[in-house]
Design a protein around this motif. Structure first.
Motif, PDB file in Angstrom:
ATOM      1  N   GLY A  25       0.813  -1.212   0.000  1.00  0.00           N
ATOM      2  CA  GLY A  25       0.000   0.000   0.000  1.00  0.00           C
ATOM      3  C   GLY A  25       0.846   1.261   0.000  1.00  0.00           C
ATOM      4  N   PHE A  26       1.935   1.260   0.777  1.00  0.00           N
ATOM      5  CA  PHE A  26       2.841   2.407   0.794  1.00  0.00           C
ATOM      6  C   PHE A  26       3.495   2.595  -0.573  1.00  0.00           C
ATOM      7  CE2 PHE A  26       7.111   4.187   1.371  1.00  0.00           C
ATOM      8  CZ  PHE A  26       6.794   5.391   1.986  1.00  0.00           C
ATOM      9  N   ALA A  27       3.932   1.481  -1.171  1.00  0.00           N
ATOM     10  CA  ALA A  27       4.538   1.554  -2.507  1.00  0.00           C
ATOM     11  C   ALA A  27       3.535   2.072  -3.524  1.00  0.00           C
ATOM     12  CB  ALA A  27       5.052   0.174  -2.920  1.00  0.00           C
ATOM     13  N   ALA A  28       2.286   1.611  -3.414  1.00  0.00           N
ATOM     14  CA  ALA A  28       1.241   2.057  -4.335  1.00  0.00           C
ATOM     15  C   ALA A  28       1.023   3.558  -4.218  1.00  0.00           C
ATOM     16  CB  ALA A  28      -0.063   1.306  -4.057  1.00  0.00           C
ATOM     17  N   ALA A  29       1.014   4.064  -2.982  1.00  0.00           N
ATOM     18  CA  ALA A  29       0.831   5.500  -2.780  1.00  0.00           C
ATOM     19  C   ALA A  29       1.979   6.292  -3.387  1.00  0.00           C
ATOM     20  CB  ALA A  29       0.709   5.803  -1.287  1.00  0.00           C
ATOM     21  N   SER A  30       3.199   5.781  -3.222  1.00  0.00           N
ATOM     22  CA  SER A  30       4.369   6.462  -3.774  1.00  0.00           C
ATOM     23  C   SER A  30       4.308   6.519  -5.297  1.00  0.00           C
ATOM     24  CB  SER A  30       5.645   5.743  -3.329  1.00  0.00           C
ATOM     25  OG  SER A  30       5.749   5.707  -1.923  1.00  0.00           O
ATOM     26  N   VAL A  31       3.956   5.382  -5.912  1.00  0.00           N
ATOM     27  CA  VAL A  31       3.856   5.330  -7.368  1.00  0.00           C
ATOM     28  C   VAL A  31       2.758   6.270  -7.861  1.00  0.00           C
ATOM     29  CG1 VAL A  31       3.240   3.871  -9.339  1.00  0.00           C
ATOM     30  CG2 VAL A  31       4.803   3.009  -7.591  1.00  0.00           C
ATOM     31  N   ALA A  32       1.644   6.280  -7.156  1.00  0.00           N
ATOM     32  CA  ALA A  32       0.526   7.144  -7.557  1.00  0.00           C
ATOM     33  C   ALA A  32       0.939   8.607  -7.556  1.00  0.00           C
ATOM     34  CB  ALA A  32      -0.663   6.924  -6.618  1.00  0.00           C
ATOM     35  N   VAL A  33       1.686   9.016  -6.529  1.00  0.00           N
ATOM     36  CA  VAL A  33       2.142  10.404  -6.451  1.00  0.00           C
ATOM     37  C   VAL A  33       3.049  10.740  -7.631  1.00  0.00           C
ATOM     38  CG1 VAL A  33       3.579  12.014  -5.148  1.00  0.00           C
ATOM     39  CG2 VAL A  33       1.910  10.604  -3.957  1.00  0.00           C
ATOM     40  N   LEU A  34       3.983   9.845  -7.951  1.00  0.00           N
ATOM     41  CA  LEU A  34       4.894  10.076  -9.071  1.00  0.00           C
ATOM     42  C   LEU A  34       4.141  10.194 -10.391  1.00  0.00           C
ATOM     43  CD1 LEU A  34       7.829   7.660  -8.154  1.00  0.00           C
ATOM     44  CD2 LEU A  34       7.834  10.152  -8.043  1.00  0.00           C
ATOM     45  N   LEU A  35       3.152   9.317 -10.597  1.00  0.00           N
ATOM     46  CA  LEU A  35       2.392   9.356 -11.840  1.00  0.00           C
ATOM     47  C   LEU A  35       1.571  10.640 -11.949  1.00  0.00           C
ATOM     48  CD1 LEU A  35       1.158   5.655 -12.070  1.00  0.00           C
ATOM     49  CD2 LEU A  35       2.963   6.742 -13.393  1.00  0.00           C
ATOM     50  N   VAL A  36       0.992  11.047 -10.853  1.00  0.00           N
ATOM     51  CA  VAL A  36       0.208  12.286 -10.867  1.00  0.00           C
ATOM     52  C   VAL A  36       1.101  13.467 -11.194  1.00  0.00           C
ATOM     53  CG1 VAL A  36      -1.065  13.911  -9.414  1.00  0.00           C
ATOM     54  CG2 VAL A  36      -1.616  11.476  -9.325  1.00  0.00           C
ATOM     55  N   LEU A  37       2.293  13.509 -10.575  1.00  0.00           N
ATOM     56  CA  LEU A  37       3.223  14.599 -10.855  1.00  0.00           C
ATOM     57  C   LEU A  37       3.620  14.611 -12.333  1.00  0.00           C
ATOM     58  CD1 LEU A  37       5.576  14.502  -7.734  1.00  0.00           C
ATOM     59  CD2 LEU A  37       3.881  16.250  -8.314  1.00  0.00           C
ATOM     60  N   ALA A 208      -0.484   2.651 -12.525  1.00  0.00           N
ATOM     61  CA  ALA A 208      -1.559   3.453 -11.933  1.00  0.00           C
ATOM     62  C   ALA A 208      -2.719   2.561 -11.498  1.00  0.00           C
ATOM     63  CB  ALA A 208      -2.037   4.506 -12.928  1.00  0.00           C
ATOM     64  N   GLY A 209      -3.055   1.569 -12.339  1.00  0.00           N
ATOM     65  CA  GLY A 209      -4.138   0.658 -11.985  1.00  0.00           C
ATOM     66  C   GLY A 209      -3.825  -0.146 -10.732  1.00  0.00           C
ATOM     67  N   TRP A 210      -2.615  -0.678 -10.660  1.00  0.00           N
ATOM     68  CA  TRP A 210      -2.209  -1.415  -9.461  1.00  0.00           C
ATOM     69  C   TRP A 210      -2.258  -0.531  -8.218  1.00  0.00           C
ATOM     70  CZ3 TRP A 210       2.741  -3.798 -12.061  1.00  0.00           C
ATOM     71  CH2 TRP A 210       2.384  -4.971 -12.742  1.00  0.00           C
ATOM     72  N   SER A 211      -1.739   0.690  -8.356  1.00  0.00           N
ATOM     73  CA  SER A 211      -1.700   1.610  -7.214  1.00  0.00           C
ATOM     74  C   SER A 211      -3.106   1.929  -6.716  1.00  0.00           C
ATOM     75  CB  SER A 211      -0.984   2.910  -7.607  1.00  0.00           C
ATOM     76  OG  SER A 211       0.344   2.657  -7.988  1.00  0.00           O
ATOM     77  N   PHE A 212      -3.968   2.299  -7.645  1.00  0.00           N
ATOM     78  CA  PHE A 212      -5.337   2.648  -7.268  1.00  0.00           C
ATOM     79  C   PHE A 212      -6.047   1.463  -6.619  1.00  0.00           C
ATOM     80  CE2 PHE A 212      -9.882   3.050  -8.022  1.00  0.00           C
ATOM     81  CZ  PHE A 212     -10.132   4.344  -7.567  1.00  0.00           C
ATOM     82  N   GLY A 213      -5.929   0.283  -7.239  1.00  0.00           N
ATOM     83  CA  GLY A 213      -6.618  -0.898  -6.714  1.00  0.00           C
ATOM     84  C   GLY A 213      -6.128  -1.297  -5.343  1.00  0.00           C
ATOM     85  N   THR A 214      -4.813  -1.221  -5.116  1.00  0.00           N
ATOM     86  CA  THR A 214      -4.253  -1.583  -3.813  1.00  0.00           C
ATOM     87  C   THR A 214      -4.730  -0.631  -2.732  1.00  0.00           C
ATOM     88  OG1 THR A 214      -2.276  -2.503  -4.868  1.00  0.00           O
ATOM     89  CG2 THR A 214      -2.116  -1.966  -2.532  1.00  0.00           C
TER      90      THR A 214
END
Length: 243
Positions: A25-37, A208-214
């Motif tokens: 979940g922490f990794a997913a949040a980190s990836v999501a932030v990078l993708l949004v940026l 992004a899909g993995w991050s959101f789903g997790t």
């Protein structure tokens, strides 16, 4: 059920989500932030590694031919179907039906609400992002919707992980719960990889899909936990004890 029994069940570490899943979940949040940026900086331009990975999975002189043995293409098509709408709908219906037959009303409601709302959120996100499908290599399966985020990756993570996390609240035995998470994580990973292998998604769509789903699954696990602890009077004893 006494307050002592409820407190003991709620604090039992065996009933908690495995630490590795919190790490995911922490990794997913980190990836999501990078993708949004990345999208904020330049929403129309995919990351450089997106195209590189897609090309690396095809023969240089024949981009329509995927790398690997002949049987791998068929296997990937079969795997990607496990993240399709038909299969995922059946999985949710079968799971909710089994929970209703088992008289686990709360878990059935949570599974239905979490998976349906998550799928709707993914569809909305795809329309808002409106990212075109990659045209770097020929598609090996037919696609019609927008690219970001990957619906197969996001919905498989939402549905399989949400079901897995909520079932941990009604399943004892740490070994069984660990096995369930391992199988679900492997399945969701393979589905996402298959989308890139088939050339229908940028790798960042899948991330992004993995991050959101997790993150969605973890959120609904917390909702279920809170509901069982704070509204235990309206929940059958067997479901409270499964905390």
């Amino acid at each position: 059920m006494t307050a002592t029994k409820i407190q003991t069940a709620a604090s039992d570490p065996v009933r908690q989500v495995p630490h590795l899943f919190w790490g995911a979940g922490f990794a997913a949040a980190s990836v999501a932030v990078l993708l949004v940026l990345g999208f904020v900086i330049n929403p129309a331009q995919p990351y450089a590694f997106d195209a590189w990975i897609l090309r690396a999975l095809r023969h240089p002189d024949a981009p329509a031919v995927p790398m690997g043995p002949v049987w791998l293409k068929g296997a990937m098509i079969d795997i990607t179907a496990l993240g399709g709408g038909t299969v995922l709908t059946l999985v949710v219906l079968i799971t909710v039906g089994m929970l209703l037959v088992s008289r686990k009303w709360t878990t059935a409601l949570l599974v239905a609400a979490g998976t349906v709302s998550g799928s709707l959120a993914v569809s909305t996100a795809k329309e808002i992002a409106a990212r075109p499908r990659p045209e770097v290599v020929p598609h090996l399966v037919e696609v019609t919707t927008q690219s970001f985020p990957s619906g197969h990756s996001a919905n498989s993570a939402i549905i399989y992980l949400t079901i897995a996390t909520l079932l941990t609240q009604t399943t004892g035995a740490d070994a069984r719960r660990t096995y369930l998470f391992a199988v679900v994580a492997a399945l969701v990973t393979l589905i996402g990889v298959s989308r890139v292998y088939l050339g229908v998604h940028w790798p960042t769509d899948v991330l992004a899909g993995w991050s959101f789903g997790t993150l969605w699954a973890l959120a609904w696990w917390r909702i279920g936990k809170w509901l069982r602890i704070h509204h235990h009077a309206a929940i059958p004893d067997d479901e409270i004890a499964a905390l």
